[in-house]
Enzyme design. Structure first.
Site, PDB file in Angstrom:
ATOM      1  CG  HIS A   1     -64.728  26.396-105.327  1.00  0.00           C
ATOM      2  ND1 HIS A   1     -64.411  27.726-105.500  1.00  0.00           N
ATOM      3  CD2 HIS A   1     -63.750  25.686-105.936  1.00  0.00           C
ATOM      4  CE1 HIS A   1     -63.287  27.812-106.172  1.00  0.00           C
ATOM      5  NE2 HIS A   1     -62.865  26.593-106.470  1.00  0.00           N
TER       6      HIS A   1
ATOM      7  CE  LYS B   1     -53.682  27.680-108.386  1.00  0.00           C
ATOM      8  NZ  LYS B   1     -55.028  27.139-108.237  1.00  0.00           N
TER       9      LYS B   1
ATOM     10  NE  ARG C   1     -62.907  24.554-113.719  1.00  0.00           N
ATOM     11  CZ  ARG C   1     -62.114  25.592-113.640  1.00  0.00           C
ATOM     12  NH1 ARG C   1     -62.597  26.781-113.409  1.00  0.00           N
ATOM     13  NH2 ARG C   1     -60.817  25.473-113.807  1.00  0.00           N
TER      14      ARG C   1
ATOM     15  CB  SER D   1     -61.194  31.427-108.527  1.00  0.00           C
ATOM     16  OG  SER D   1     -61.946  30.557-107.724  1.00  0.00           O
TER      17      SER D   1
END
Length: 167
Positions: free
Chosen positions: A19, A43, A97, A135
């Protein structure tokens, strides 16, 4: 000359070096960069919104002094495009990514353009060093006793290890 405001949205649960890499490159493209920390209760974040905002601010402390853009860390809830409009953002910055990221992001760009075709989306590819960092994987590694120092800034590592009972 019009000042350009960009928005880099995310849950940032937790903020990773990937990030930060995107943020450092995004500030070369805009005059002001809003780092929008999303509530995103769906989430099931490990950190609450205030913790995530504080974590991002702490990790980014000093970065805007090296950048040409001003960085603001702002929490938000609701539709991304509404938040972008309310804050005068002309550009949404997204990091990629892998190909799987692109497929999801491609759909989001299409929907966002229906909501407001004036706001552009810019994709920045993750640096090769950070392409595997996610993450959710960092949280799992921390919970299972692994070393997370190569994935997150030291201030985030301290908070994450404390949160999972290793601090």
């Amino acid at each position: 000359m019009t000042r350009l405001t960009g928005l880099y949205p995310g849950t940032f649960d937790p903020l990773t070096l990937g990030h930060i890499d995107i943020i450092k490159r995004a500030v070369k493209l805009v005059d002001t960069l809003l780092v929008g920390v999303a509530v995103n209760a769906g989430k099931g974040p490990l950190f609450d919104l205030d913790e995530r905002v504080d974590m991002v601010r702490e990790a980014l402390d000093g970065i805007d002094s090296e950048a040409r853009a001003q960085i603001k860390v702002v929490p938000f809830d609701g539709l991304l495009m509404h938040f972008a409009e309310q804050n005068g953002c002309q550009v949404i910055i997204r990091g990629l990514r892998a190909v799987s990221d692109f497929e999801y992001e491609f759909q989001m760009v299409g929907m966002n353009s229906f909501l407001n075709e004036e706001v552009e989306t810019v994709f920045l590819m993750a640096d090769a060093r950070y392409q595997a960092i996610a993450s959710r994987l960092v949280k799992e590694i921390a919970k299972l006793g692994g070393d997370i120092d190569d994935f997150v800034p030291p201030s985030v590592a301290r908070r994450l290890l404390a949160k999972v009972g290793r601090g």
